[in-house]
Design a protein around this motif. Structure first.
Motif, PDB file in Angstrom:
ATOM      1  N   PHE A 165      56.095  25.770  39.243  1.00 47.28           N
ATOM      2  CA  PHE A 165      56.973  24.962  38.406  1.00 47.28           C
ATOM      3  C   PHE A 165      58.393  24.917  38.939  1.00 47.28           C
ATOM      4  O   PHE A 165      59.137  23.987  38.644  1.00 47.28           O
ATOM      5  CB  PHE A 165      56.941  25.459  36.967  1.00 47.28           C
TER       6      PHE A 165
ATOM      7  N   ALA B 237      59.797  23.660  28.707  1.00 48.49           N
ATOM      8  CA  ALA B 237      58.415  23.901  29.128  1.00 48.49           C
ATOM      9  C   ALA B 237      57.481  23.960  27.922  1.00 48.49           C
ATOM     10  O   ALA B 237      57.850  24.440  26.851  1.00 48.49           O
ATOM     11  CB  ALA B 237      58.330  25.200  29.910  1.00 48.49           C
TER      12      ALA B 237
ATOM     13  N   GLN C  71      52.557  25.950  29.976  1.00 47.04           N
ATOM     14  CA  GLN C  71      53.364  26.194  31.164  1.00 47.04           C
ATOM     15  C   GLN C  71      54.038  27.560  31.086  1.00 47.04           C
ATOM     16  O   GLN C  71      54.110  28.280  32.084  1.00 47.04           O
ATOM     17  CB  GLN C  71      54.419  25.100  31.330  1.00 47.04           C
TER      18      GLN C  71
END
Length: 47
Positions: free
Chosen positions: A16, A26, A30
């Motif tokens: 990421f 996020a 995630q």
């Protein structure tokens, strides 16, 4: 074991930081991946 998992994570899971993800925006899945990768990396470096 954790060193192997860290290498596997690097290959399979998305990075990421390379995608420029803002942590505050996020999604939960995630954040779960980020936390898991951090946990495995910390364990791999500690051994």
């Amino acid at each position: 074991m954790y060193k192997f998992l860290a290498k596997l994570n690097k290959i399979l899971l998305p990075s990421f930081t390379k995608q420029g993800l803002d942590i505050s925006k996020a999604k939960k899945w995630q954040m779960a991946i980020i936390g898991y990768r951090a946990f495995v990396t910390k364990r791999a470096l500690g051994n």
